[in-house]
Design an enzyme around this catalytic site. Structure first.
Site, mmCIF file in Angstrom:
data_model
loop_
_atom_site.group_PDB
_atom_site.id
_atom_site.type_symbol
_atom_site.label_atom_id
_atom_site.label_comp_id
_atom_site.label_asym_id
_atom_site.label_seq_id
_atom_site.Cartn_x
_atom_site.Cartn_y
_atom_site.Cartn_z
ATOM 1 C CB SER A 154 51.385 39.747 35.411
ATOM 2 O OG SER A 154 51.741 38.722 35.551
ATOM 3 C CG ASP A 192 49.409 40.035 28.732
ATOM 4 O OD1 ASP A 192 51.300 39.510 28.596
ATOM 5 O OD2 ASP A 192 49.150 40.908 29.240
ATOM 6 N NE ARG A 212 48.664 44.882 35.392
ATOM 7 C CZ ARG A 212 48.438 43.464 35.201
ATOM 8 N NH1 ARG A 212 49.694 42.965 34.480
ATOM 9 N NH2 ARG A 212 47.547 43.478 34.760
ATOM 10 C CG ASP A 257 54.540 41.017 23.242
ATOM 11 O OD1 ASP A 257 55.332 40.319 23.736
ATOM 12 O OD2 ASP A 257 53.403 41.114 23.576
ATOM 13 C CG HIS A 258 55.822 40.790 27.432
ATOM 14 N ND1 HIS A 258 54.783 40.647 26.550
ATOM 15 C CD2 HIS A 258 55.578 40.951 28.316
ATOM 16 C CE1 HIS A 258 53.696 40.351 26.696
ATOM 17 N NE2 HIS A 258 54.084 40.663 27.724
ATOM 18 N NE ARG A 315 54.821 38.656 35.717
ATOM 19 C CZ ARG A 315 54.938 40.053 35.753
ATOM 20 N NH1 ARG A 315 56.252 40.766 36.982
ATOM 21 N NH2 ARG A 315 55.066 41.096 35.241
#
Ligand code: MIC
Ligand code: SF4
Length: 648
Positions: free
Chosen positions: A533, A119, A379, A64-65, A535
């Site tokens: 995030s 996520d 965000r 999706d990203h 990440r």
């Protein structure tokens, strides 16, 4: 003892530790979620553990990203994820099927279970009474292998809702109200559990908007009870058989209470460039708007699209406004098509994007220089949109629709009567874009591409460490500052050597050069360092550049864990004033590092340039110290596996 929803779920999943605030607890994990931007690394990490099949009840990989496919990189990642999912027992949600959190809510979330996702907005599933937590990819990979997930036992705060949302006031305003009151660090170490009479009238997607944005508070997660609204939603999703009630016991104990009177709430908006910079919309009304974006995992359900369609129906956006609509999932897109919303959007002059994260992570639709962008997202960190001097505001679909028509920030209450929106009796159920794992995984060949590079190995720390201060940053530094995303950088997520060239790129263009010239070093920062995030690239890429320690006033939870997992020493100042004495270029030294870390929490850091000693603290548990000293979580897991293996 009368128990909260949170405590009930925690107790049912506890494998180690005690449910006392601050104590480290280990939880068994029922479901995991990966998305493509964090998922390629997590899958490589899972592969390195040599476990043939995932050991969860359900593991899903979403794409999706990274959907722009401006080169081969994204498409190669998609193919890699599809094949590795088939091989190791994961479901694969194909590109086009939607944003992970939206789809997980629609099709997979189950009340009372624990979900761990790579996520930070995984808590979205708290809308269906899941305890859903965001973590670094490596921790999710461990959970996929059947390992527990560890966190410090959070405080459980009751958010008591009374009254009812008034016309044009939305669930988003509840999330924004909490951010206004508590700020982006107000949720650290806490679970927000929603209760009170105001809960009954909130639909599951509305609850999702609220739980989703708990991430912006820094919360561990947020959760709603499982009640009639939950049953109704799951029935409409043809999943009633998976529903079970779950409520707090009367008189349940909480570590604190916050009360919100929904009757008194008004439309709110977060101003540039932090989600907690919240004011009532009327305070900034009249500000000219260049872009309005509807979408993201925060606000792109049926109702969100329906309300925007009702507002713009038969009207056209002004010549100065670009209206962009991104349905959150293929289901939302199909519903929008069958209800005629798409036609309405197109006639109003909107641009329609595929179901994905898109503009939320800077994958296209960057606003013009200094242009105001009004987004229904979660965000608005500086530059995240892809425009360096962006001015991004966050608000509900109601406010965004009003702005799109007015061409300036506008209070939707001026639009007149609130449109009557009837929730559909049933949603269009079509799981054709979710591929089940192969029945014979061992036969599936994992397809890789040239941009997918092996995971760089973390090294165990030596007895002493030296390094210069590479950069000194302020408070609330986000992982978007540390490891930016966006259209040019996100495609490099599977290639750590390449992506590491962009660390702190938007803050200090010379950072990477200094890392190379000074052979790595130390990062110094303020409070809530690493917010945002999950990440792990924000730890992995600095590790690759030789960063050995991060010394700050305080950390955000996920980033802190990611640093340990990649063997970067996370230190906090015992005396915050010492932050002021440090400068970029100062030479720091830690002697007897391994003993110091093992013996207690204090670590003495010598500033050789200034001739001073700084008292610092690591907050690692014994388990985390072992991980750090082993050279990170992957090495630790491998060591444990070989220690447990029978001698041949
Ligand atoms: C985000 O919203 O910042 C992201 C992109 O979804 C991240 C994950 C990532 O960086 O891949 C998150 O929220 O964890
Ligand atoms: Fe995607 Fe944005 Fe949601 Fe992150 S916050 S998962 S980038 S839509």
């Amino acid at each position: 003892m009368a128990q909260s929803v949170t405590r009930k779920i925690l107790e049912a999943h506890l494998v180690s530790g005690k449910l006392e605030p601050g104590q480290e607890i280990g939880l068994s994990v029922d479901q995991t979620l990966l998305q493509d931007a964090t998922g390629t690394m997590a899958c490589l990490e899972f592969e390195a553990m040599n476990i043939p099949q995932v050991r969860t009840k359900l593991s899903v990989v979403y794409v999706d990203h990274n959907m722009l496919q401006t080169g081969f990189e994204n498409a190669d990642d998609h193919r890699f994820l599809q094949t590795i999912a088939a091989r190791h027992g994961m479901y694969f949600s194909r590109p086009g099927n939607g944003i992970c959190h939206q789809v997980h809510m629609e099709r997979f979330a189950v009340p009372g279970r624990v979900l761990l996702g790579a996520d930070s907005h995984t808590p979205n599933a708290g809308c269906l009474a899941m305890l859903a937590i965001g973590a670094g990819g490596l921790e999710v990979a461990v959970a996929m292998g059947g390992g527990p997930f560890y966190i410090p036992m959070p405080k459980v705060v009751q958010v008591y809702l009374k009254g009812k949302l008034q016309p044009w006031v939305a669930a988003k305003d509840i999330a924004l109200e909490l951010l206004r009151r508590l700020t982006v660090k107000g949720g650290i170490g806490k679970v927000f559990e929603y209760s009170g009479p105001g809960v009954d009238s909130l639909t599951v997607p509305e609850r999702a908007t609220i739980c989703n944005m708990g991430a912006e508070l820094g919360a561990t997660t947020s959760v709603f009870p499982s009640d009639e609204q939950t049953r109704l939603y799951m029935t409409r999703q043809k999943r009633e058989h998976q529903w079970a009630p779950l409520a707090a016991d009367p008189g349940a104990q909480y570590d604190g209470t916050i009360e919100i009177d929904l009757d008194k709430l008004e439309p709110l908006i977060a101003c540039p460039s932090s989600p907690d910079n919240v004011v009532p919309v009327h305070q900034v009304a009249g500000t000219p708007v260049a872009q309005v974006a509807i979408g993201s995992c925060n606000n792109s359900s049926f109702h969100d699209l329906a309300v925007v369609a009702a507002v713009v129906k038969g009207k056209r956006v002004g010549p100065g406004v670009s209206l962009v609509v991104t349905p959150g999932s293929r289901q939302a897109l199909q519903m929008a098509t069958s209800y005629g919303f798409l036609m309405t959007f197109v006639q109003a002059g909107a641009r329609i994007l595929e179901s994905a994260c898109g503009p939320c992570i800077g994958m296209g639709q960057a606003p013009p220089s200094e242009g105001v962008s009004i987004r229904t997202f979660n965000r608005n960190f500086p530059g995240r949109s892809g425009t360096p001097n962006d001015r991004v505001y966050l608000c509900s679909p109601e406010v965004a629709a009003a702005c799109a028509l007015a061409g300036k920030i506008a209070d939707p209450r001026e639009l007149g009567a609130y449109p009557q929106i009837k929730e559909p009796e049933e949603f269009i159920i079509d799981d054709a874009m979710v591929l089940p794992p192969s029945k014979d995984g061992a036969q599936v060949q994992v397809l890789r591409g040239p941009n997918i590079k092996p995971l760089p190995a973390a090294q165990p720390p030596g007895q002493e460490t030296r390094g210069r201060v590479l950069i000194k940053v302020g408070d609330n530094i986000t992982t978007d500052h540390i490891m930016p995303a966006g259209a040019s950088i996100l495609p490099l997520r599977s290639n750590v050597p390449a992506i590491s060239q962009h660390v702190f790129g938007r803050v200090d263009k010379e950072f990477v050069k200094r890392c190379q010239e000074w052979h790595g070093g130390v990062i110094v920062g303020g409070v809530n360092y690493g917010q945002g995030s999950s990440r792990e690239h924000a730890a992995l890429a600095p590790m690759y550049l030789g960063v050995r320690a991060v010394l700050v006033k305080s950390f955000a939870r996920i980033h802190w864990a990611n640093l340990i997992n990649f063997a970067i020493l996370p230190l906090t100042f015992v005396n915050e004033k010492d932050y002021d004495t440090l400068e970029q270029g100062d030479e720091l030294e830690v002697l007897n590092l391994r003993q110091q870390v093992r013996q207690g929490r204090r670590v003495k850091v010598t500033n050789k340039t200034k001739g001073t000693t700084i008292e610092t603290e690591h907050q690692m548990t014994e388990r985390q110290v072992a991980i750090y000293l082993a050279g990170g979580l992957l090495n630790h897991v491998k060591q444990q596996a070989s220690a447990a293996a029978p001698a041949s």
